[in-house]
Design an enzyme around this catalytic site. Structure first.
Site, PDB file in Angstrom:
ATOM      1  N   THR A  34       0.824  -1.218   0.000  1.00 22.44           N
ATOM      2  CA  THR A  34       0.000   0.000   0.000  1.00 22.44           C
ATOM      3  C   THR A  34       0.849   1.255   0.000  1.00 22.44           C
ATOM      4  O   THR A  34       0.522   2.246  -0.665  1.00 22.44           O
ATOM      5  CB  THR A  34      -0.924   0.004   1.244  1.00 22.44           C
ATOM      6  OG1 THR A  34      -1.861  -1.050   1.093  1.00 22.44           O
ATOM      7  CG2 THR A  34      -1.657   1.312   1.409  1.00 22.44           C
ATOM      8  N   ASP A 108      -0.044  -6.740   4.671  1.00 24.09           N
ATOM      9  CA  ASP A 108      -0.857  -7.946   4.867  1.00 24.09           C
ATOM     10  C   ASP A 108      -0.030  -9.178   5.214  1.00 24.09           C
ATOM     11  O   ASP A 108      -0.441 -10.012   6.022  1.00 24.09           O
ATOM     12  CB  ASP A 108      -1.711  -8.223   3.620  1.00 24.09           C
ATOM     13  CG  ASP A 108      -2.817  -7.188   3.459  1.00 24.09           C
ATOM     14  OD1 ASP A 108      -3.098  -6.470   4.436  1.00 24.09           O
ATOM     15  OD2 ASP A 108      -3.383  -7.097   2.362  1.00 24.09           O
TER      16      ASP A 108
HETATM   17  N1  ASP Z   1      -2.725  -5.252   0.336  1.00 27.55           N
HETATM   18  C1  ASP Z   1      -1.649  -4.434   0.820  1.00 27.55           C
HETATM   19  C2  ASP Z   1      -0.394  -5.286   0.870  1.00 27.55           C
HETATM   20  O1  ASP Z   1      -0.212  -6.035   1.766  1.00 27.55           O
HETATM   21  C3  ASP Z   1      -1.973  -3.899   2.174  1.00 27.55           C
HETATM   22  C4  ASP Z   1      -0.953  -2.963   2.752  1.00 27.55           C
HETATM   23  O2  ASP Z   1       0.168  -2.854   2.317  1.00 27.55           O
HETATM   24  O3  ASP Z   1      -1.309  -2.312   3.763  1.00 27.55           O
HETATM   25  O4  ASP Z   1       0.400  -5.198  -0.024  1.00 27.55           O
END
Ligand code: ASP
Length: 353
Positions: A34, A108
């Site tokens: 993210t 994640d």
């Molecule tokens: N879906 C994202 C990931 O893990 C969530 C994040 O980075 O907060 O890459």
């Protein structure tokens, strides 16, 4: 490069004073997540490279010589053992050239990556600090700014091994767990105090709880991918374990009930575990409770399991149990040696009795 106010943040790093004015050589490795994401027609996707991240952060050069490397650009849901190996090998190749490494990563699966790296890289003489954010760095209110700032500060400390920093906490890589989906306080340090916190006095490192060096830095990058993590539920059919055995799984981690319970009336999971262990499959049991120790010697249901050669995970996180078992089975095919590995505390991942 340094953040405009980093000197102020750094001024109260406990017992690190003598090092502040030394020139530090850091490496920023980006892998996506993210923090590096931007909106697309299909939702957020990792898009920014290290130079773009740095330009948003507004850094200026001072006391830090910074190199950057864009290793991956993935949502961390797509991080798998192949990526852990790639990252571990890259860190092993370059660690001797740096005082610290910052690794940006999706939140994640960050705890899995941090645990896996902790087992693959023994006696890392420098800190490797994983961080990310809940809100993209492109967003004006992103938590990524604070997280990266702390990562840069922690990467300059006299620490060894793999850590996660998030929301003003610095945590052991094998103890951090993602516990919140939205809140900026996304990670907890489970069954171990954070190694560092930031408050009005700056960053405090609790060195006694940090990872200590026990020898020469070594890379052990073999991992067994045939390891399954299973959450026990009331009434679960024991034959599910036959399915895993038929699929050639070599290791199973079971998140059991409470401090250590597994059902054996009507659906005799305990006898099935005996069969599975006799086939040479390594089984580790931990608790599906997030906090505190599991101890399978307390109840009859737990003691029965232990008699069949099942390994206790004690207070390890599920992420640490899974990655330690993948790593152990990558090093050896002998279940007895796997047991010995689990009876060893490598990086403060487990509290052994
Ligand atoms: N879906 C994202 C990931 O893990 C969530 C994040 O980075 O907060 O890459």
């Amino acid at each position: 490069m340094i953040f405009n106010f980093l000197n102020e943040v750094m001024f109260s790093i406990i017992r690190q004073e003598a090092r502040w004015n030394e020139m530090k050589k850091l490496l920023l490795i980006t892998t996506g997540g993210t923090i590096a994401s931007s909106p697309s027609d299909e939702g957020l996707i990792p898009a920014l490279n290290s130079q773009e991240l740095l330009s948003i952060l507004g850094l200026r050069e001072e006391h830090i010589q910074l190199d950057c490397e864009d290793l991956l650009n993935l949502d961390s849901s797509n991080m798998q053992p192949e990526e852990w190996k790639l990252i571990a090998r890259r860190i092993y190749e370059v660690y001797a050239d740096y005082d610290g490494i910052i690794l940006t990563h999706g939140t994640d699966t960050m705890a899995y990556t941090a645990s896996a790296l902790s087992f693959m890289l023994h006696n890392l003489p420098i800190p490797v600090i994983l961080t990310g954010s809940q809100l993209p760095l492109l967003h004006p209110l992103s938590d990524g700014v604070d997280n990266i700032r702390l990562a840069f500060a922690a990467a300059q400390c006299a620490l060894h091994g793999v850590y996660i920093c998030f929301n003003r906490k610095l945590m052991l890589g094998t103890r951090a767990v993602k516990v919140r989906t939205m809140n900026f306080d996304a990670f907890e340090s489970v069954n171990a105090q954070p190694i560092g916190i930031v408050d009005a006095r700056g960053l405090h490192i609790y060195e006694k709880d940090a990872i200590s060096l026990k020898g020469k830095c070594e890379l052990y990058d073999d991992l067994c991918e045939d390891v399954y993590l299973m959450k026990l539920t009331p009434g679960m059919n024991p034959e599910i374990l036959d399915v895993l055995a038929n699929m050639n799984y070599r290791g199973i981690v079971i998140e059991a009930f409470g401090s250590g319970g597994i059902h054996f009336i009507r659906r005799d999971l305990i006898s099935k575990l005996e069969e599975i262990v006799a086939k040479g499959i390594s089984v580790v049991v931990c608790s599906q409770c997030l906090y505190e120790n599991s101890d399978f010697s307390i109840y009859q249901t737990g003691q029965k399991v232990l008699r069949h050669g099942v390994i206790q995970g004690y207070d390890m996180t599920s992420e640490a149990c899974l990655t330690k078992l993948m790593w152990a089975l990558g090093q050896t095919a002998d279940p007895q040696t796997v047991k010995e590995i689990f009876a060893t505390n490598y990086v403060n991942e487990i509290t052994l009795k």
